[in-house]
Design a protein around this motif. Structure first.
Motif, short mmCIF file in Angstrom:
data_model
loop_
_atom_site.label_atom_id
_atom_site.label_comp_id
_atom_site.label_asym_id
_atom_site.label_seq_id
_atom_site.Cartn_x
_atom_site.Cartn_y
_atom_site.Cartn_z
N TYR A 1 6.84 -1.27 -7.44
CA TYR A 1 5.81 -2.27 -7.65
C TYR A 1 6.34 -3.60 -8.21
CZ TYR A 1 2.28 1.31 -6.75
OH TYR A 1 1.51 2.28 -6.17
N GLU B 1 -1.28 -9.49 -13.61
CA GLU B 1 -0.64 -8.83 -12.46
C GLU B 1 0.86 -9.06 -12.46
OE1 GLU B 1 0.69 -8.30 -8.26
OE2 GLU B 1 0.80 -10.08 -9.55
N PRO C 1 0.62 0.82 -11.81
CA PRO C 1 -0.70 0.58 -11.22
C PRO C 1 -1.81 1.06 -12.15
CG PRO C 1 0.37 2.46 -10.18
CD PRO C 1 1.40 1.83 -11.08
N TRP D 1 -3.05 -2.35 -7.26
CA TRP D 1 -2.18 -2.55 -6.11
C TRP D 1 -2.62 -1.70 -4.92
CZ3 TRP D 1 1.74 -2.16 -10.46
CH2 TRP D 1 2.04 -3.42 -10.97
N ASP E 1 -3.97 -1.03 -1.29
CA ASP E 1 -3.68 -1.79 -0.08
C ASP E 1 -4.86 -2.64 0.37
OD1 ASP E 1 -5.23 0.37 0.67
OD2 ASP E 1 -3.77 1.24 2.02
N ILE F 1 -5.33 -5.61 -2.17
CA ILE F 1 -4.32 -6.66 -2.02
C ILE F 1 -4.62 -7.50 -0.78
CG2 ILE F 1 -1.88 -7.12 -1.60
CD1 ILE F 1 -1.23 -4.63 -3.23
N THR G 1 1.59 -11.32 -3.74
CA THR G 1 0.67 -10.64 -2.82
C THR G 1 1.32 -10.46 -1.45
OG1 THR G 1 -1.25 -11.55 -3.99
CG2 THR G 1 -1.60 -10.77 -1.74
N PHE H 1 3.98 -7.68 -1.50
CA PHE H 1 3.39 -6.34 -1.38
C PHE H 1 3.00 -6.05 0.07
CE2 PHE H 1 2.49 -6.68 -6.01
CZ PHE H 1 3.03 -5.46 -6.40
N GLN I 1 4.90 -0.17 1.46
CA GLN I 1 3.51 -0.38 1.02
C GLN I 1 2.55 -0.38 2.20
OE1 GLN I 1 2.70 -0.86 -2.22
NE2 GLN I 1 4.34 -1.92 -3.28
#
Length: 746
Positions: A30, A153, A159, A164, A166, A169, A204, A207, A213
């Motif tokens: 993360y 963040e 988390p 976080w 999916d 985000i 962002t 991720f 991810q």
């Protein structure tokens, strides 16, 4: 002193290494750096892209909760946030909001609220209120929330809630662009704050672009790709912006091979996600056109067919049949769509105004649906219109699946008469049960697991004037087989004929559930049930004809065995149900429904129907004593006949075997499996890691307590015990981190 410090370090080294190893992969997974984000880059981003592009992008949403709010409700919700510290939108309970940001909000309240919170719904709502009203307090509050969120963040290691997630985000990317469109030219703009916003956008993007991810199997992965395109367009000067656009294009190319089939059906087992899928495809095409990417011709065809399938599902009020995760509410506007422009690209998104009447009969063999409409000549007047949906779709590993193959859903005259349970909120008690067989009216083994090994195929189908039929066969665990035939006679009569085979001691069950506004009572004709609703004067009469050993009971809102539930307006509510239980081996049951809506062609019964003969699922005769005269419905092999008792009038339907779909389904399966290998994902399993941490701390405490007590006695063997206790952490750490964690993670 130094010797004591060195000894303590040696004693604690392996336990500490073990604890670090437990959490290292999660923290590393993360962790995102903020390299390349400067005040100068933020200053340049105040001019690029043009305002017109950002203005268009600001109308994009994945979840339509905020988009559905008109000006007055937006201002009401925003004012409530500022004055009462509560976030509330229609259809949901108010939730406390700590301003500008309270990390405790992340894992407080229902799962839906946690997702909304992590999706930056609060600042986006405040920005929308500012756009509507021009009131500075709304935007300044949005700025404070956004910056507080960005700071939290950035420093978070683990988390929390949906921090976080999916989906969160992806939605966050859209909210950041929406905020930036205002903030970059707002009088309150500050260079360091602008850089923080861009750093938040860059994290962002990191991720979203990370393959570990990426949720490749579902619409969440599609949203991740769309969000990358959104970031690339809204923040084109970010260091990784070009990579965002490239990766999104490559990944969507892989997903399209299993996200929807050649008929345009979104393969997520849900009418609700067909609507969402049409919206996402429209967004994808618009993003591609804005970037100068050609939309493949095959995608264009499937997009048109996806809209057509949605048109077959949509009722006059915009509601959808509730198979899979589908909500009950109506959406008269439908999803925003895009059309090709004169230059060959796709133009801005807009709601369609030309949703037209569906076809009387439509058939989607690869996906596993058949939809029958009656009375559509009067469209969109709901009176005397009915929709019958038969669903047998099942693509293992795809999203939003309920155990419902073979279920039949009936909507008529503005009311849902037979339904599945619908979209039970995630994180709410009963969610797992809602996906089970008792959440649908499909025939199943009593106690059959939701994820049982099974397969369903179409054996025969046919349609002619006044007569429609489809026959399905589902094979399940333990040699269980359920065959279901759905026959529709005229416009107001249906028969559902079930026959099962299986182990001698096993039992079959079928749960016929109504919508929560429909009541079931004993009918005036012996052995009948009458269904009525306050929403319409129509009445549905139901008979159940069955083989010996059958038990029939009524249920409503039973938590013990999950019988009689439907989700209405996002809330699970008790609904009336009829439960049929019978021996699984060699039993049959015939459900007969007659809709009385006042039409001349209504087929009213004068006495109970009966099974005249039963020689198996392909040879039977059923007598139907109607006011207009007794008729017999029969099947002989591939021929279904409807005949008057005096044989003066009859109609016949010749059944045909469907074309093969195995090759298409295999291609979809192979594409999905290939994508899973490419993007195996990462599971953080925080609960397991916490338990492992607590266990290690307890072991360390007990170890040190024992050695401290032992040391009070003669020190013989103390050094040996200390060394052995230290070495014991090696196999313990290997087990926890290298063996046990992979076992539960993958």
């Amino acid at each position: 002193m130094i010797r004591l410090l060195l000894r303590s370090t040696a004693i604690l080294s392996l336990p500490v290494i073990t604890l670090v190893a437990i959490w290292f992969s999660v923290i590393d997974h993360y962790h995102v750096s903020n390299r390349g984000i400067t005040d100068d880059l933020a200053e340049q981003s105040r001019r690029v892209p043009e305002d017109a592009l950002l203005e268009e992008l600001n109308s994009f949403y994945f979840m339509g909760t905020l988009d559905a709010l008109d000006a007055s409700r937006t201002l009401e919700a925003a004012t409530r946030i500022l004055q009462q510290g509560e976030f509330a939108v229609p259809g949901s309970d108010p939730q406390k909001v700590g301003l500008p940001f309270d990390p405790r909000d992340l894992d407080r309240g229902p799962a839906v609220w946690q997702l909304q919170q992590a999706s930056l719904f609060v600042p986006r709502l405040l920005v929308k209120a500012y756009r509507v009203s021009g009131r500075e307090e709304f935007f300044l509050a949005a700025r404070d929330v956004m910056l507080a969120w960005a700071a939290y963040e950035d420093r978070a290691l683990l988390p929390k809630g949906s921090l976080w997630n999916d989906h969160a985000i992806s939605e966050r990317a859209l909210a950041l662009a929406d905020f930036w469109a205002v903030y970059r030219s707002h009088p309150s703009y500050q260079a360091n704050a602008g850089a923080e916003v861009l750093a938040f956008a860059a994290r962002t993007g990191s991720f979203l672009v990370d393959p570990s991810q990426f949720t490749v199997s579902t619409n969440h992965g599609v949203m991740q790709n769309l969000a990358l395109w959104h970031l690339g367009l809204a923040f084109p000067l970010l260091p990784e912006s070009a990579r965002y656009r490239r990766v999104a294009t490559e990944r969507l190319l892989e997903q399209m091979d299993f996200f929807l089939d050649s008929d345009g059906v979104i393969l997520e087992h849900s009418a609700g996600y067909q609507l969402a899928g049409v919206q996402f495809l429209g967004m994808a095409f618009r993003y591609m056109s804005l970037q100068g990417i050609d939309v493949p011709s095959d995608w264009q065809k499937r997009y048109e067919r996806a809209q057509d399938f949605l048109e077959q599902l949509r009722r006059p009020d915009g509601s959808l049949p509730m198979f899979g995760d589908t909500s009950d509410g109506g959406d008269p506007k439908g999803p925003p769509v895009t059309k090709r422009d004169a230059g060959g690209g796709y133009g801005p998104l807009a709601n369609r105004a030309d949703w037209s009447a569906p076809r009387p009969r439509s058939w989607y063999p690869t996906a596993g649906y058949s939809i029958w409409w009656d009375g559509v000549h009067a469209w969109p007047d709901s009176r005397n219109i009915s929709q019958t949906v038969v669903a047998w779709s099942y693509f293992p590993g795809h999203a939003h699946k309920h155990a419902d193959e073979g279920s039949v859903l009936l909507w008529a005259n503005g009311e849902t008469w037979w339904t599945n349970v619908g979209y039970w909120p995630y994180g709410t008690a009963g969610r797992d049960e809602s996906e089970s067989w008792t959440g649908s009216n499909a025939t199943h083994l009593s106690g059959e697991p939701y994820q049982s090994e099974r397969a369903t195929r179409v054996l025969a189908r046919g349609a002619a004037e006044g007569l429609t039929m489809i026959g399905l066969e589902r094979t399940g665990p333990g040699g269980y087989t359920a065959r279901r035939q759905i026959v529709h006679v005229g416009q107001t009569l249906w028969l559902v004929i079930d026959q099962t085979s299986g182990a001698p001691q096993s039992e079959s069950q079928t749960v016929w559930t109504t919508s929560q506004g429909v009541e079931i009572q004993d009918g005036r004709i012996p052995g009948s049930f009458e269904l009525t609703s306050g929403a319409t004067e129509t009445m549905l009469t139901k008979f159940i004809l069955n083989s010996p050993g059958t038990r029939i009971q009524r249920a409503r809102g039973s938590k013990a065995n999950f019988l009689g539930w439907q989700v209405a307006s996002g809330v699970p509510r008790p609904a009336s149900a009829i439960v049929v239980e019978q021996p699984a081996d060699g039993s049959f049951a015939v459900a007969v429904w007659s809709l009385d809506d006042g039409r001349p062609e209504t087929r009213k019964f004068t006495s109970p129907p009966s099974v005249v003969s039963w020689k198996g699922p392909e040879q039977w005769t059923i007598a139907l004593p109607l006011e207009s005269g007794s008729v017999q419905l029969s099947r002989e092999s591939d021929r279904v006949s409807l005949a008057d008792a005096d044989a003066k009038g009859s109609s016949q339907l010749i059944l045909s075997s469907p074309g093969p779909v195995d090759a298409q389904r295999a291609a979809i399966r192979d594409a999905h499996l290939k994508a899973l290998v490419t993007y195996p994902g990462f599971s953080d399993h925080i609960d397991y890691r916490l338990k492992a941490t607590y266990m290690c701390c307890l072991v360390l405490f007990l170890q040190e307590a024992f050695l401290a007590a032992y040391r009070r006695h003669p020190r013989r063997h103390y050094t040996l015990l200390r060394g052995l206790s230290l070495l014991a952490w090696v196999p313990l750490g290997i087990w926890i981190v290298l063996i046990r964690t992979p076992l539960i993670t993958y």
